[in-house]
Design an enzyme around this catalytic site. Structure first.
Site, PDB file in Angstrom:
ATOM      1  N   GLY A 169      32.663  -6.911  17.387  1.00 38.95           N
ATOM      2  CA  GLY A 169      32.417  -5.585  16.807  1.00 38.95           C
ATOM      3  C   GLY A 169      33.696  -4.893  16.363  1.00 38.95           C
ATOM      4  O   GLY A 169      33.899  -3.708  16.622  1.00 38.95           O
ATOM      5  N   GLU A 175      30.324 -15.297  26.696  1.00 38.38           N
ATOM      6  CA  GLU A 175      30.262 -13.826  26.760  1.00 38.38           C
ATOM      7  C   GLU A 175      29.701 -13.399  28.094  1.00 38.38           C
ATOM      8  O   GLU A 175      28.767 -14.001  28.611  1.00 38.38           O
ATOM      9  CB  GLU A 175      29.380 -13.304  25.622  1.00 38.38           C
ATOM     10  CG  GLU A 175      29.187 -11.783  25.654  1.00 38.38           C
ATOM     11  CD  GLU A 175      28.489 -11.259  24.401  1.00 38.38           C
ATOM     12  OE1 GLU A 175      28.874 -11.648  23.279  1.00 38.38           O
ATOM     13  OE2 GLU A 175      27.546 -10.459  24.550  1.00 38.38           O
ATOM     14  N   THR A 231      31.053  -6.537   9.551  1.00 40.22           N
ATOM     15  CA  THR A 231      30.291  -5.517   8.812  1.00 40.22           C
ATOM     16  C   THR A 231      31.139  -4.767   7.779  1.00 40.22           C
ATOM     17  O   THR A 231      30.720  -4.603   6.623  1.00 40.22           O
ATOM     18  CB  THR A 231      29.669  -4.509   9.807  1.00 40.22           C
ATOM     19  OG1 THR A 231      28.812  -5.236  10.683  1.00 40.22           O
ATOM     20  CG2 THR A 231      28.865  -3.433   9.105  1.00 40.22           C
ATOM     21  N   HIS A 258      28.176  -4.283  17.631  1.00 34.96           N
ATOM     22  CA  HIS A 258      28.018  -5.069  16.405  1.00 34.96           C
ATOM     23  C   HIS A 258      27.453  -4.123  15.356  1.00 34.96           C
ATOM     24  O   HIS A 258      26.446  -3.461  15.597  1.00 34.96           O
ATOM     25  CB  HIS A 258      26.997  -6.197  16.607  1.00 34.96           C
ATOM     26  CG  HIS A 258      27.554  -7.419  17.269  1.00 34.96           C
ATOM     27  ND1 HIS A 258      26.845  -8.145  18.189  1.00 34.96           N
ATOM     28  CD2 HIS A 258      28.741  -8.057  17.120  1.00 34.96           C
ATOM     29  CE1 HIS A 258      27.578  -9.186  18.574  1.00 34.96           C
ATOM     30  NE2 HIS A 258      28.727  -9.157  17.959  1.00 34.96           N
ATOM     31  N   ASP A 315      29.680 -18.711  16.032  1.00 36.00           N
ATOM     32  CA  ASP A 315      29.617 -17.368  16.608  1.00 36.00           C
ATOM     33  C   ASP A 315      28.217 -17.178  17.210  1.00 36.00           C
ATOM     34  O   ASP A 315      27.214 -17.442  16.532  1.00 36.00           O
ATOM     35  CB  ASP A 315      29.868 -16.374  15.460  1.00 36.00           C
ATOM     36  CG  ASP A 315      29.982 -14.941  15.914  1.00 36.00           C
ATOM     37  OD1 ASP A 315      30.431 -14.705  17.051  1.00 36.00           O
ATOM     38  OD2 ASP A 315      29.637 -14.043  15.100  1.00 36.00           O
TER      39      ASP A 315
HETATM   40  P1  13P Z   1      31.149  -6.274  13.267  1.00 38.35           P
HETATM   41  O1  13P Z   1      30.188  -6.723  12.231  1.00 38.35           O
HETATM   42  O2  13P Z   1      30.732  -5.030  13.960  1.00 38.35           O
HETATM   43  O3  13P Z   1      32.559  -6.211  12.789  1.00 38.35           O
HETATM   44  O4  13P Z   1      31.110  -7.405  14.433  1.00 38.35           O
HETATM   45  C1  13P Z   1      31.239  -8.742  14.084  1.00 38.35           C
HETATM   46  C2  13P Z   1      31.063  -9.602  15.277  1.00 38.35           C
HETATM   47  O5  13P Z   1      31.369  -9.226  16.389  1.00 38.35           O
HETATM   48  C3  13P Z   1      30.497 -10.952  15.071  1.00 38.35           C
HETATM   49  O6  13P Z   1      30.335 -11.649  16.265  1.00 38.35           O
END
Ligand code: 13P
Length: 293
Positions: free
Chosen positions: A217, A133, A241, A186, A81
């Site tokens: 995100g 991206e 998150t 994010h 990632d």
């Molecule tokens: P969140 O932590 O906001 O869910 O996003 C995770 C993410 O996009 C990792 O690349």
């Protein structure tokens, strides 16, 4: 079963759902994600982000990720990632990752295209899928998490992906998956998120059919807007998150209840895993978008 991202994305397109892509920087997150995917019978993606190195180095977590993926009863891709540096991506390939995000989105468009195109030419013959991206993902993680400053969220459109640029990018690079920016962040949101679903539809119709769209995100985006994004063509959703912050309040309560008597860390870790597993299942059920499991 260990697969690459492209294999999973084909199934997502056929059945009009999104695969969940979860960061797994601890054994508890890794086990939670695999258990949730096996319970629901859904393919899944395990992520390790380059900026998670300070939490756990790739040399330690990669063999575990690959082993769990191989032994899983569902298709699992092991994915980098937000990989930003070429030597890091080479290391990931050597460690058995089947899918890589090469994130050059902070660079000028032409540089982003050239670098990703070169990487695709290297990765595809090895059977490795590539995500890139275009546009920018604003960061709203607490403090300066993962080495990234908080972004200014006062004018979100400044980060959004331009559909014409997305089309040019997808055609010239040949990427398998393209992360786009249309209102997600994010980390957690301040107030209600407002996703530009029309933009997702525009981008979907502008890019080649074989390029899948990715939403980063996923935490806190809400069921209704997430489903609309999937209906508009999103096929991979990154989510971290909400899962990773779910155990803390419960663990705090357990520690307080102990009133100073010793608390075993192993018990806390197991409880954390169970809480995250429930959170992941909740998210997966939304991402499956009504697909029977
Ligand atoms: P969140 O932590 O906001 O869910 O996003 C995770 C993410 O996009 C990792 O690349």
């Amino acid at each position: 079963m260990l697969v690459n991202l492209k294999d999973i994305l084909k199934d997502c397109e056929q059945h009009k759902y999104a695969v969940g892509s979860f960061n797994t920087p601890t054994l508890e997150t890794l086990r939670a994600v695999i258990r949730a995917a096996e319970t629901l019978g859904t393919p899944v993606i395990l992520n390790h982000a380059e900026n998670e190195e300070e939490v756990i180095p790739i040399e330690i977590i990669a063999p575990l990720m690959v082993e769990y993926a191989k032994n899983a009863r569902v298709p699992v891709a092991v994915h980098i990632d937000h990989g930003e540096t070429f030597p890091y991506l080479m290391k990931a390939i050597r460690l058995g990752f089947t899918s890589i995000m090469y994130d050059c989105s902070s660079l000028p468009l032409e540089t982003n295209i050239c670098r990703v195109k070169q990487f695709v030419a290297l990765a595809h013959p090895l059977g490795i899928s590539v995500e890139a991206e275009i546009g920018a993902m604003p960061n709203n993680m607490a403090g300066c998490a993962n080495g990234k400053e908080k972004s200014d969220l006062s004018y979100m459109e400044a980060y959004f992906t331009n559909p014409q640029e997305a089309a040019l990018f997808a055609e010239r690079t040949g990427v398998d998956a393209l992360a786009i920016s249309f209102g997600t962040v994010h980390g957690s949101y301040e107030g209600e998120p407002h996703l530009d679903i029309g933009r997702v539809k525009q981008i979907r119709s502008a890019i080649p059919a074989e390029t899948a769209l990715v939403m980063h995100g996923g935490s806190g985006t809400g069921e209704e807007q997430t489903r609309r994004a999937i209906d508009a063509g999103i096929r991979k959703i990154n989510y971290f998150t909400a899962m990773d912050t779910a155990p803390a309040p419960v663990l705090l309560d357990v520690i307080e209840q102990a009133k100073g008597t010793p608390v075993h860390y192993g018990r806390l870790a197991k409880l954390a895993m169970e809480i995250m597993e429930e959170k992941v299942k909740e998210a997966m059920l939304v991402f499956l978008n009504g697909r029977s499991v």
